[in-house]
Design a protein around this motif. Structure first.
Motif, PDB file in Angstrom:
ATOM      1  N   PRO A 197      22.066 -26.102 -31.246  1.00 36.05           N
ATOM      2  CA  PRO A 197      20.612 -25.379 -31.067  1.00 36.05           C
ATOM      3  C   PRO A 197      19.762 -26.533 -31.447  1.00 36.05           C
ATOM      4  N   GLN A 198      18.599 -26.624 -30.530  1.00 34.48           N
ATOM      5  CA  GLN A 198      17.645 -27.679 -30.627  1.00 34.48           C
ATOM      6  C   GLN A 198      16.435 -27.279 -30.008  1.00 34.48           C
ATOM      7  N   VAL A 199      15.206 -27.713 -30.519  1.00 37.89           N
ATOM      8  CA  VAL A 199      13.875 -27.407 -30.125  1.00 37.89           C
ATOM      9  C   VAL A 199      13.299 -28.567 -29.605  1.00 37.89           C
ATOM     10  N   GLY A 200      12.358 -28.443 -28.548  1.00 32.03           N
ATOM     11  CA  GLY A 200      11.633 -29.660 -27.992  1.00 32.03           C
ATOM     12  C   GLY A 200      10.216 -29.327 -27.813  1.00 32.03           C
ATOM     13  N   ASP A 201       9.784 -30.404 -27.834  1.00 32.33           N
ATOM     14  CA  ASP A 201       8.065 -30.402 -27.746  1.00 32.33           C
ATOM     15  C   ASP A 201       7.773 -30.980 -26.448  1.00 32.33           C
ATOM     16  N   LEU A 202       7.257 -30.417 -25.530  1.00 37.00           N
ATOM     17  CA  LEU A 202       6.836 -30.888 -24.199  1.00 37.00           C
ATOM     18  C   LEU A 202       5.345 -30.996 -23.803  1.00 37.00           C
ATOM     19  N   ASN A 203       5.020 -32.413 -23.479  1.00 35.41           N
ATOM     20  CA  ASN A 203       3.874 -32.733 -22.901  1.00 35.41           C
ATOM     21  C   ASN A 203       3.819 -32.769 -21.322  1.00 35.41           C
ATOM     22  N   LEU A 204       3.033 -32.385 -20.570  1.00 36.13           N
ATOM     23  CA  LEU A 204       3.013 -32.584 -19.223  1.00 36.13           C
ATOM     24  C   LEU A 204       1.633 -32.975 -18.644  1.00 36.13           C
ATOM     25  N   PHE A 205       1.738 -33.989 -17.736  1.00 38.33           N
ATOM     26  CA  PHE A 205       0.609 -34.662 -17.287  1.00 38.33           C
ATOM     27  C   PHE A 205       0.650 -34.565 -15.823  1.00 38.33           C
ATOM     28  N   ASN A 206      -0.519 -34.596 -14.853  1.00 40.52           N
ATOM     29  CA  ASN A 206      -0.525 -34.846 -13.729  1.00 40.52           C
ATOM     30  C   ASN A 206      -0.139 -36.444 -13.484  1.00 40.52           C
ATOM     31  N   ALA A 207       0.943 -36.901 -12.798  1.00 39.81           N
ATOM     32  CA  ALA A 207       1.687 -37.982 -12.760  1.00 39.81           C
ATOM     33  C   ALA A 207       0.635 -39.222 -12.157  1.00 39.81           C
ATOM     34  N   ASN A 208      -0.670 -38.854 -11.695  1.00 44.33           N
ATOM     35  CA  ASN A 208      -1.276 -39.709 -11.008  1.00 44.33           C
ATOM     36  C   ASN A 208      -2.717 -39.610 -11.695  1.00 44.33           C
ATOM     37  N   ASP A 209      -2.893 -39.003 -12.743  1.00 47.00           N
ATOM     38  CA  ASP A 209      -4.059 -38.723 -13.783  1.00 47.00           C
ATOM     39  C   ASP A 209      -3.728 -38.199 -14.908  1.00 47.00           C
ATOM     40  N   LEU A 210      -3.839 -39.202 -15.662  1.00 48.87           N
ATOM     41  CA  LEU A 210      -3.466 -38.722 -17.179  1.00 48.87           C
ATOM     42  C   LEU A 210      -4.323 -37.739 -17.701  1.00 48.87           C
ATOM     43  N   SER A 211      -5.664 -37.729 -17.233  1.00 40.63           N
ATOM     44  CA  SER A 211      -6.868 -36.991 -17.723  1.00 40.63           C
ATOM     45  C   SER A 211      -6.478 -35.460 -17.545  1.00 40.63           C
ATOM     46  N   GLU A 212      -5.517 -35.191 -16.395  1.00 41.77           N
ATOM     47  CA  GLU A 212      -5.137 -33.857 -16.190  1.00 41.77           C
ATOM     48  C   GLU A 212      -3.817 -33.610 -17.175  1.00 41.77           C
ATOM     49  N   ARG A 213      -3.939 -32.834 -18.093  1.00 41.61           N
ATOM     50  CA  ARG A 213      -2.811 -32.356 -19.006  1.00 41.61           C
ATOM     51  C   ARG A 213      -2.567 -31.031 -19.056  1.00 41.61           C
ATOM     52  N   PHE A 214      -1.344 -30.832 -19.706  1.00 40.70           N
ATOM     53  CA  PHE A 214      -1.297 -29.260 -20.418  1.00 40.70           C
ATOM     54  C   PHE A 214      -2.215 -28.875 -21.105  1.00 40.70           C
ATOM     55  N   TYR A 215      -2.696 -27.594 -20.860  1.00 41.25           N
ATOM     56  CA  TYR A 215      -3.732 -26.969 -21.668  1.00 41.25           C
ATOM     57  C   TYR A 215      -2.864 -25.746 -22.563  1.00 41.25           C
ATOM     58  N   SER A 216      -2.439 -25.920 -23.606  1.00 44.17           N
ATOM     59  CA  SER A 216      -1.621 -24.815 -24.304  1.00 44.17           C
ATOM     60  C   SER A 216      -2.615 -23.656 -24.788  1.00 44.17           C
ATOM     61  N   GLY A 217      -3.877 -23.932 -25.171  1.00 42.85           N
ATOM     62  CA  GLY A 217      -4.760 -22.944 -25.516  1.00 42.85           C
ATOM     63  C   GLY A 217      -5.026 -21.860 -24.297  1.00 42.85           C
ATOM     64  N   LYS A 218      -5.551 -22.498 -23.093  1.00 45.62           N
ATOM     65  CA  LYS A 218      -5.869 -21.517 -21.807  1.00 45.62           C
ATOM     66  C   LYS A 218      -4.607 -20.809 -21.433  1.00 45.62           C
ATOM     67  N   THR A 219      -3.470 -21.730 -21.431  1.00 39.99           N
ATOM     68  CA  THR A 219      -2.092 -20.988 -20.981  1.00 39.99           C
ATOM     69  C   THR A 219      -1.586 -19.691 -21.978  1.00 39.99           C
ATOM     70  N   ARG A 220      -2.219 -19.924 -23.220  1.00 35.30           N
ATOM     71  CA  ARG A 220      -2.032 -18.694 -24.553  1.00 35.30           C
ATOM     72  C   ARG A 220      -2.931 -17.846 -24.078  1.00 35.30           C
ATOM     73  N   ALA A 221      -3.902 -18.143 -23.708  1.00 29.66           N
ATOM     74  CA  ALA A 221      -5.146 -17.016 -23.646  1.00 29.66           C
ATOM     75  C   ALA A 221      -4.665 -16.309 -22.380  1.00 29.66           C
ATOM     76  N   LEU A 222      -4.155 -16.892 -21.388  1.00 29.46           N
ATOM     77  CA  LEU A 222      -3.987 -16.069 -20.210  1.00 29.46           C
ATOM     78  C   LEU A 222      -2.280 -15.308 -20.293  1.00 29.46           C
ATOM     79  N   HIS A 223      -1.554 -16.026 -20.735  1.00 25.47           N
ATOM     80  CA  HIS A 223       0.051 -15.389 -20.551  1.00 25.47           C
ATOM     81  C   HIS A 223       0.487 -14.778 -21.989  1.00 25.47           C
ATOM     82  N   GLY A 224      -0.423 -15.150 -23.137  1.00 24.81           N
ATOM     83  CA  GLY A 224       0.090 -14.863 -24.463  1.00 24.81           C
ATOM     84  C   GLY A 224       0.642 -15.921 -25.268  1.00 24.81           C
ATOM     85  N   THR A 225       1.233 -15.653 -26.476  1.00 20.63           N
ATOM     86  CA  THR A 225       1.634 -16.728 -27.588  1.00 20.63           C
ATOM     87  C   THR A 225       2.957 -17.380 -26.979  1.00 20.63           C
ATOM     88  N   HIS A 226       3.806 -16.618 -26.239  1.00 22.59           N
ATOM     89  CA  HIS A 226       5.196 -17.210 -25.909  1.00 22.59           C
ATOM     90  C   HIS A 226       5.263 -16.892 -24.449  1.00 22.59           C
TER      91      HIS A 226
END
Length: 280
Positions: free
Chosen positions: A71-100
């Protein structure tokens, strides 16, 4: 503090969902899941315990994160592979889909792009739901364990927290200095982590993850992705998450590619259409 006469009435006001998901552009989940059936194995990397690993995931392919030894937890970052300024937005994902998040939910990118980066197509822990404590799995609440909070709370420096792991991982992969890599590290998808909020004080809690070897979560890459995954020093996060105390295990990231023609006329989502004038 005295409660006002109409306090009960104020509490009784019914909530309103901020962003009704029926209004979101819907993924063709059935298409993605059909194309996944015959997908061919490609690149694979292991995130060692208390370390991070990177993998590139071309648009139209799949990224699977698998528990392999324990049993292991992982912390994931996602980037646009061609533009690091575009990255995963956890706050908006949470607002749209919920806490999990789970199958059918999407992982959204930062402003001004705000488009789906990935769509969750499979989740072997989808059965967990919400437990009696209000806990659930695959958290977009927490930020990531980090050395700055550790210094505030414990007064010591710990270098294998997820923030530092992700920083080293990104720096190594892209040939950046630590100073140049660190500003790109962002709030995470806490893969396999079981969390919630206490009902009396509203405090963020964690509990031992229900993940077991061979459990996985798989996402469809809507754009070219660079994924950076830290195998959290908290292990299953059942006790603490910023030390060498907990038993830790590796996590595997695998890229799978659909056979030619399996996705039909699918194409990557375009950048958000807002004109960017901000009223001027």
């Amino acid at each position: 503090m005295n409660e006002p006469m109409d306090g009960a009435a104020r509490r009784a006001v019914a909530p309103v969902i901020c962003y009704p998901v029926a209004d979101l552009p819907q993924p063709d989940l059935a298409l993605y899941q059909r194309a996944a059936v015959g997908a061919e194995l490609g690149a694979e990397v292991i995130a060692a315990p208390r370390e991070a690993a990177c993998i590139e995931v071309p648009a139209g392919s799949y990224l699977r994160i698998t528990s392999i030894d324990g049993p292991q937890v992982g912390d994931l970052n996602l980037f646009n592979a061609n533009d690091l300024s575009e990255r995963f937005y956890s706050g908006k994902t949470r607002a749209l889909h919920g806490t999990h998040v789970t199958t059918g939910d999407r992982l959204w990118s930062s402003f001004p792009h705000l488009r789906p980066m990935a769509t969750i197509v499979a989740d072997t822990l989808g059965w967990y739901g919400i437990d009696e404590y209000g806990g659930s799995v695959h958290d977009v609440i927490g930020t990531r364990c980090d050395p700055y909070t550790g210094r505030l709370l414990q007064g010591t420096d710990y270098h294998h927290c997820c923030h530092s792991n992700l920083t080293r991982g990104l720096a190594d992969h892209l040939g950046l200095s630590l100073a140049d890599a660190e500003p790109h590290i962002h709030d995470v998808l806490n893969v396999f982590m079981c969390t919630g909020f206490t009902r009396d004080t509203g405090q963020y809690f964690m509990k031992a993850s229900p993940v077991r070897p061979d459990d996985y979560i798989e996402v469809f890459a809507e754009i070219d992705l660079l994924a950076v995954l830290s195998a959290c020093p908290g292990g299953d996060c059942g006790s603490e998450h910023t030390s060498d105390t907990a038993p830790c295990h590796p996590l595997k990231m695998t890229v799978r590619t659909p056979i030619a023609g399996a996705l039909g006329a699918w194409s990557s989502p375009t950048r958000n259409a807002y004109d960017g004038t901000h009223g001027l």
